[in-house]
Write an enzyme that holds these catalytic residues in place. Structure first.
Site, PDB file in Angstrom:
ATOM      1  N   HIS A  53       0.799  -1.137   0.017  1.00 29.73           N
ATOM      2  CA  HIS A  53       0.046   0.058   0.106  1.00 29.73           C
ATOM      3  C   HIS A  53       0.700   1.414  -0.066  1.00 29.73           C
ATOM      4  O   HIS A  53       0.234   2.247   0.077  1.00 29.73           O
ATOM      5  CB  HIS A  53      -1.052   0.188   1.197  1.00 29.73           C
ATOM      6  CG  HIS A  53      -1.929  -0.978   1.294  1.00 29.73           C
ATOM      7  ND1 HIS A  53      -3.355  -0.854   0.720  1.00 29.73           N
ATOM      8  CD2 HIS A  53      -1.913  -2.271   1.749  1.00 29.73           C
ATOM      9  CE1 HIS A  53      -3.992  -1.904   0.869  1.00 29.73           C
ATOM     10  NE2 HIS A  53      -3.374  -2.803   1.485  1.00 29.73           N
ATOM     11  N   LYS A  79      -8.886  13.576   4.740  1.00 28.22           N
ATOM     12  CA  LYS A  79      -7.962  12.502   4.625  1.00 28.22           C
ATOM     13  C   LYS A  79      -7.190  12.615   5.821  1.00 28.22           C
ATOM     14  O   LYS A  79      -7.188  13.839   6.557  1.00 28.22           O
ATOM     15  CB  LYS A  79      -7.518  12.484   3.257  1.00 28.22           C
ATOM     16  CG  LYS A  79      -6.785  13.880   2.708  1.00 28.22           C
ATOM     17  CD  LYS A  79      -5.901  13.695   1.458  1.00 28.22           C
ATOM     18  CE  LYS A  79      -6.890  13.625   0.312  1.00 28.22           C
ATOM     19  NZ  LYS A  79      -7.081  12.614  -0.414  1.00 28.22           N
ATOM     20  N   ARG A  80      -6.116  11.536   6.039  1.00 27.11           N
ATOM     21  CA  ARG A  80      -4.971  11.763   7.047  1.00 27.11           C
ATOM     22  C   ARG A  80      -4.272  12.883   6.669  1.00 27.11           C
ATOM     23  O   ARG A  80      -4.041  13.388   5.484  1.00 27.11           O
ATOM     24  CB  ARG A  80      -4.201  10.242   7.151  1.00 27.11           C
ATOM     25  CG  ARG A  80      -4.841   9.432   8.147  1.00 27.11           C
ATOM     26  CD  ARG A  80      -5.184   9.962   9.333  1.00 27.11           C
ATOM     27  NE  ARG A  80      -3.866   9.880  10.069  1.00 27.11           N
ATOM     28  CZ  ARG A  80      -3.639   8.978  11.085  1.00 27.11           C
ATOM     29  NH1 ARG A  80      -4.354   8.192  11.557  1.00 27.11           N
ATOM     30  NH2 ARG A  80      -2.377   9.161  11.819  1.00 27.11           N
ATOM     31  N   LYS A 108       0.378  14.356   0.859  1.00 32.06           N
ATOM     32  CA  LYS A 108      -1.211  14.839   0.611  1.00 32.06           C
ATOM     33  C   LYS A 108      -1.410  16.372   0.279  1.00 32.06           C
ATOM     34  O   LYS A 108      -2.274  16.616  -0.509  1.00 32.06           O
ATOM     35  CB  LYS A 108      -2.137  14.193   1.415  1.00 32.06           C
ATOM     36  CG  LYS A 108      -2.167  12.602   1.528  1.00 32.06           C
ATOM     37  CD  LYS A 108      -3.112  12.389   2.746  1.00 32.06           C
ATOM     38  CE  LYS A 108      -3.039  10.804   2.962  1.00 32.06           C
ATOM     39  NZ  LYS A 108      -3.436   9.781   2.055  1.00 32.06           N
ATOM     40  N   THR A 117      -9.012   6.156  -1.925  1.00 33.42           N
ATOM     41  CA  THR A 117     -10.426   5.606  -1.922  1.00 33.42           C
ATOM     42  C   THR A 117     -11.343   6.769  -1.687  1.00 33.42           C
ATOM     43  O   THR A 117     -12.440   6.562  -2.204  1.00 33.42           O
ATOM     44  CB  THR A 117     -10.330   4.411  -0.973  1.00 33.42           C
ATOM     45  OG1 THR A 117      -9.917   4.788   0.371  1.00 33.42           O
ATOM     46  CG2 THR A 117      -9.667   3.193  -1.521  1.00 33.42           C
ATOM     47  N   LYS A 131     -15.154   7.524  -3.073  1.00 34.18           N
ATOM     48  CA  LYS A 131     -16.401   8.048  -2.613  1.00 34.18           C
ATOM     49  C   LYS A 131     -16.957   9.330  -3.087  1.00 34.18           C
ATOM     50  O   LYS A 131     -18.194   9.273  -3.261  1.00 34.18           O
ATOM     51  CB  LYS A 131     -16.080   8.031  -1.193  1.00 34.18           C
ATOM     52  CG  LYS A 131     -15.719   6.714  -0.637  1.00 34.18           C
ATOM     53  CD  LYS A 131     -15.071   6.678   0.741  1.00 34.18           C
ATOM     54  CE  LYS A 131     -14.183   5.403   0.924  1.00 34.18           C
ATOM     55  NZ  LYS A 131     -13.448   5.533   2.330  1.00 34.18           N
TER      56      LYS A 131
HETATM   57  C1  26Q Z   1       3.757   0.601  10.358  1.00 34.01           C
HETATM   58  C2  26Q Z   1       4.409   0.175  11.384  1.00 34.01           C
HETATM   59  C3  26Q Z   1       4.259   0.915  12.680  1.00 34.01           C
HETATM   60  C4  26Q Z   1       3.280   1.779  12.834  1.00 34.01           C
HETATM   61  C5  26Q Z   1       2.225   2.237  11.895  1.00 34.01           C
HETATM   62  C6  26Q Z   1       2.343   1.416  10.565  1.00 34.01           C
HETATM   63  C7  26Q Z   1       1.661   1.861   9.616  1.00 34.01           C
HETATM   64  C8  26Q Z   1       0.217   2.115   9.866  1.00 34.01           C
HETATM   65  C9  26Q Z   1      -0.901   2.218   8.742  1.00 34.01           C
HETATM   66  C10 26Q Z   1       2.020   2.126   8.157  1.00 34.01           C
HETATM   67  C11 26Q Z   1       1.033   2.297   7.307  1.00 34.01           C
HETATM   68  C12 26Q Z   1      -0.266   2.505   7.533  1.00 34.01           C
HETATM   69  C13 26Q Z   1      -1.241   2.963   6.587  1.00 34.01           C
HETATM   70  C14 26Q Z   1      -1.255   2.899   5.343  1.00 34.01           C
HETATM   71  C15 26Q Z   1      -2.336   3.598   4.477  1.00 34.01           C
HETATM   72  O1  26Q Z   1      -3.475   3.733   4.904  1.00 34.01           O
HETATM   73  N1  26Q Z   1      -2.049   3.541   3.195  1.00 34.01           N
HETATM   74  C16 26Q Z   1      -3.195   3.795   2.181  1.00 34.01           C
HETATM   75  O2  26Q Z   1      -3.739   2.530   1.750  1.00 34.01           O
HETATM   76  C17 26Q Z   1      -4.858   3.061   0.872  1.00 34.01           C
HETATM   77  C18 26Q Z   1      -5.791   1.481   0.535  1.00 34.01           C
HETATM   78  O3  26Q Z   1      -4.719   0.926  -0.372  1.00 34.01           O
HETATM   79  C19 26Q Z   1      -4.613   3.774  -0.363  1.00 34.01           C
HETATM   80  O4  26Q Z   1      -5.722   4.173  -0.889  1.00 34.01           O
HETATM   81  C20 26Q Z   1      -3.779   4.857   0.118  1.00 34.01           C
HETATM   82  O5  26Q Z   1      -3.230   5.529  -1.021  1.00 34.01           O
HETATM   83  C21 26Q Z   1      -2.410   4.598   0.859  1.00 34.01           C
HETATM   84  O6  26Q Z   1      -1.885   5.725   1.373  1.00 34.01           O
END
Ligand code: 26Q
Length: 797
Positions: A353, A538-539, A544, A645, A649
């Site tokens: 991702h 979004k986050r 972004k 995503t 929406k």
């Molecule tokens: C990893 C290790 C330690 C702490 C946190 C994490 C961590 C947690 C969440 C790393 C990444 C995430 C989340 C990533 C994320 O949300 N990515 C998004 O995924 C979506 C679904 O595929 C995409 O549409 C987005 O583009 C992408 O940013």
């Protein structure tokens, strides 16, 4: 029994048996609990029937492993899927209870940060709607994603105690507890069956399962999301307590339970934290133990595991699935390495991702060795064998591909080697991982890489969030689209139908008014429904580029003040959580809030620009905000957003995308055509070229008058008593995501947005094209692709 009757009887029975009241005497809290429990019971019965069929037909199952499932609320979704929404509403209405008030009592199950977690939730909905047998696995975090409070422009994080009111959605399954082992030593022992590895002196944590039942729209299937909660094996230490060591006596308990205490609220700048690796192993191990136990009980062998089970690794967070599966096969079921490896690779599949290097998981080898000694030796062996088998042909590529490198373990590489399928989440993103980030793996594993473009659940994001539009669409093109979203394309035939265009504008206006009323009531915010609703939710991340949006607003403010520029009234809506330790992200929020105040206080600008930062953005708020949006801001630096995503929406609800050629925006562009989207900025290739030449943002400041004036304005203006020198310096001396390089093009596109909007018929046509061509972004389509091409599973008939 008739569903409605089942619900009414269940509701009354629960009220009587649990609270000794009936519908007319019960309070809202009691009705809330009774309704959730009754719906759960209905689903549990359907679950029994579905599960039995899955077993009888010996179906191949999918196990979707994810650290995050951002489920949001469930009651409305379940009633809608069961076809009980209307009857329940009427029934309660007859007893003077408003169903919407009951909905509002349910907390979001906020077991995720953002896109990745919400995607997992949409996929459970879509798979269940299509009768695929799937189980999601994750952690029952006591605290989900934090509650965001904005105090004087600064983000504060408060704990989200969702279980208080959320527990009624869960089915405890104490009968299926398992044990997970940490720490200790490994010992080799020769037996008559060969070498055995013993794990000794370990520390045991008990994993207690809770199931969230997943309903599908007009389907008989009910699947489960299994959430593991951590408990100490030997809870309270009585001898210690007796000796007067009161706080020590529950220390062990506290350490064990910390594992499922809280979701890490970061999706960036990830650091290898001990607790995080424990969380990952905890839920992976518990899940795999359960999967293999059930499989063995049914088939009396694990030889056919890959035939009957697909294990999906959602980003690298559950990547320990690979060594853990190896461990169980070898240490508990006595498989030899080669056969165990065959089973493992053929069972596991991985989705990437992100390509942002700081978000690719790496763990210190020492840490893993210490916490998971047996898993560590297996990872070492995977790495050694990989180097032995591929080292010669790979040459210097091996530096990029080995799992262990400079005493760190690269989880993405482990997934590349240990899965039979690797996919990205949009065409562009999949090309990048295949041709750039992980090109070396594509060379040695031809055919392993593939793309599955993300999708969203149309039930939640259209039918439930926007019943007005849904009903109207049903009147125009029939009701088939909720199960087959491609049918929305029928709407293309109405592009020149004045009645339809007028109606679409009316629907949008209605949702804008609803949002305005909601914000008035909840946040005491006044917004003008006749202004353009321009939304970025979004986050919060530098990539972004919420800052680019804020820069444009600053520019508009300046132009009105300095040159009396005329603009169409616009409401800029932001919603974003920043991870707690992310300083620049918090600064950007602060800047947006100060900008809002500045504009608000100025009678010359207030009628034309309104900036609102909606605090605590979450699934439930998204359901209210997105249907009201007209402009969908998707303005990441090209090449950085894997898919997005939210963009889908918005499109589905008739908003027009203003975006860069990034992630799934590219595919939205392909669907609607250049006339129905506002594209600006550098392409990914241009970004790379500029970076190669050496990007110096200060040049743009020196050479572009409007950039200079806008940044100087920020430098010299105190807003709400604050200065934003950090932001100025960031833009002038760093600007890693090239805000300034795309500024001119963005401003110009924003102007075009305004001009096009003036012609409401034209804008309505753009809206129509967006709705009509959103079909391909259904999660039903995405999950069908996973089912057919990756998991090779079939639905239950
Ligand atoms: C990893 C290790 C330690 C702490 C946190 C994490 C961590 C947690 C969440 C790393 C990444 C995430 C989340 C990533 C994320 O949300 N990515 C998004 O995924 C979506 C679904 O595929 C995409 O549409 C987005 O583009 C992408 O940013």
């Amino acid at each position: 029994m008739d569903r409605t009757l089942q619900l009414k009887e269940g509701l009354n029975e629960y009220l009587q048996c649990s609270f000794a009241v009936d519908l007319d005497t019960a309070n809202r809290r009691q009705i809330y609990e009774a309704l959730l429990e009754t719906v759960k019971k209905i689903l549990a019965k359907d679950r029994y029937v579905f599960q039995k069929k899955v077993q009888e037909e010996e179906k191949k199952m999918v196990y979707y492993m994810s650290m995050e499932f951002l489920m949001g609320r469930s009651l409305k979704n379940n009633l809608f899927n069961l076809g009980l929404e209307k009857d329940t509403r009427n029934y309660l209405e007859n007893h003077n209870v408003n169903l919407d008030d009951i909905y509002e009592m349910e907390p979001d199950a906020g077991l995720g940060n953002g896109g990745l977690g919400r995607l997992a939730a949409c996929y459970l909905d879509a798979l269940t709607t299509q009768n695929y047998p799937v189980t999601g696995f994750s952690i029952l975090y006591e605290f989900g994603i934090f509650k965001q409070k904005i105090q004087d422009g600064w983000q504060m994080e408060l704990p989200d105690e969702w279980l208080d009111m959320g527990e009624y959605t869960l089915l405890p399954r104490a009968d299926e507890e398992v044990e997970v082992r940490f720490y200790g030593n490994t010992k080799e022992q020769w037996t008559d069956k060969g070498l055995k590895i013993l794990h000794t002196n370990y520390y045991t944590v008990v994993a207690k399962p809770y199931d969230l039942l997943i309903s599908g729209y007009q389907s008989k299937a009910v699947n489960t999301l299994r959430l593991w909660s951590a408990k100490a094996k030997t809870g309270f230490d009585m001898p210690l307590f007796s000796r007067g060591e009161y706080s020590k006596s529950s220390e062990g308990e506290a350490i064990a339970e910390s594992i499922s205490k809280v979701l890490y609220p970061a999706d960036d700048n990830i650091e290898g934290k001990k607790l995080r690796i424990k969380q990952q192993y905890f839920f992976v191990s518990a899940s795999l133990q359960q999967i293999l136990k059930m499989h063995f009980e049914k088939y009396h062998t694990l030889d056919n595991l890959a035939k009957k089970a697909a294990i999906h690794i959602n980003d690298t967070h559950p990547s320990l699935c690979i060594p853990e599966l190896m461990r169980i096969l070898m240490d508990e079921y006595e498989y030899q390495w080669d056969q165990a490896w065959d089973i493992t690779v053929n069972t596991c599949a991985y989705t990437n991702h992100t390509i942002m290097s700081e978000a690719l998981e790496k763990w210190s080898a020492d840490l893993i060795h210490h916490i998971l000694p047996r898993i560590y030796t297996i990872i070492q062996e995977i790495n050694n064998r990989f180097i032995y088998e591929r080292g010669q042909s790979a040459g210097s590529d091996m530096n990029k591909m080995s799992v262990i490198h400079n005493d760190t373990i690269r989880m993405a590489n482990l997934c590349m080697i240990g899965s039979h399928s690797v996919n990205g989440v949009s065409k562009l993103h999949s090309d990048i991982i295949k041709q750039e980030t992980f090109a070396a793996f594509d060379k040695i594993y031809p055919g392993k890489f593939t793309n599955v473009t993300n999708g969203i659940a149309p039930r939640r994001w259209l039918a439930e969030a926007n019943p007005e539009l849904t009903n109207y669409l049903t009147a125009v093109i029939g009701d088939g689209f909720l199960k087959d979203l491609s049918q929305l394309s029928k709407l293309n035939g109405y592009r020149d139908n004045e009645e339809v265009l007028k109606k679409l504008l009316e629907m949008k206006r209605q949702k804008k008014i609803q949002l305005a009323e909601f914000l008035q009531k909840q946040n005491n915010l006044v917004i003008n429904p006749d202004s353009i609703f321009d939304v970025q939710v979004k986050r919060l991340h530098e990539y972004k580029r919420q800052l680019l949006n804020a820069l444009h607003i600053t520019y508009l403010y300046r132009k009105i003040k300095e040159e009396g520029m005329q603009i169409t009234p616009r409401t800029f809506i932001f919603g974003a959580k920043a991870s707690a330790g992310y300083y620049m992200a918090k600064q950007i929020i602060s800047y947006i809030c100060s900008l809002s105040e500045l504009i608000e206080k100025d009678s010359q600008t207030a009628p034309f620009i309104k900036v609102v930062f909606i605090e605590d953005y979450k699934v439930t708020l998204a359901e209210k905000i997105i249907p009201a949006a007209e402009i969908s801001e998707q303005i990441s630096q090209a090449g950085k957003e894997a898919s997005g995503t939210g963009n889908m929406k918005f499109m589905l609800n008739g908003a027009v995308t203003l975006g860069t050629m990034d992630g799934a925006n590219v595919e939205i562009y392909e669907q609607v055509g250049a006339d129905n989207i506002f594209i600006f900025g550098m392409s990914k290739e241009q970004v790379n070229q500029l970076a190669a030449e050496g990007y110096e943002s200060i040049k743009y400041y020196r050479e572009k008058e409007e950039i200079k004036k806008t940044i100087d304005f920020i430098r010299t203006t105190r807003m709400g008593g604050k200065e934003f020198i950090d932001i100025v310096n960031y833009l002038l001396h760093s600007d890693p995501y090239m805000n300034l390089a795309d500024f001119e093009s963005y401003v110009q596109k924003q102007h075009e947005v305004q001009e096009v909007y003036k012609n409401s018929r034209h804008f309505a046509q753009m809206m129509l094209s967006n709705i009509a061509n959103a079909g391909i972004f259904s999660a039903d389509r995405s999950t069908r692709e996973y089912a057919d091409r990756i998991w090779k599973i079939k639905p239950v008939e």
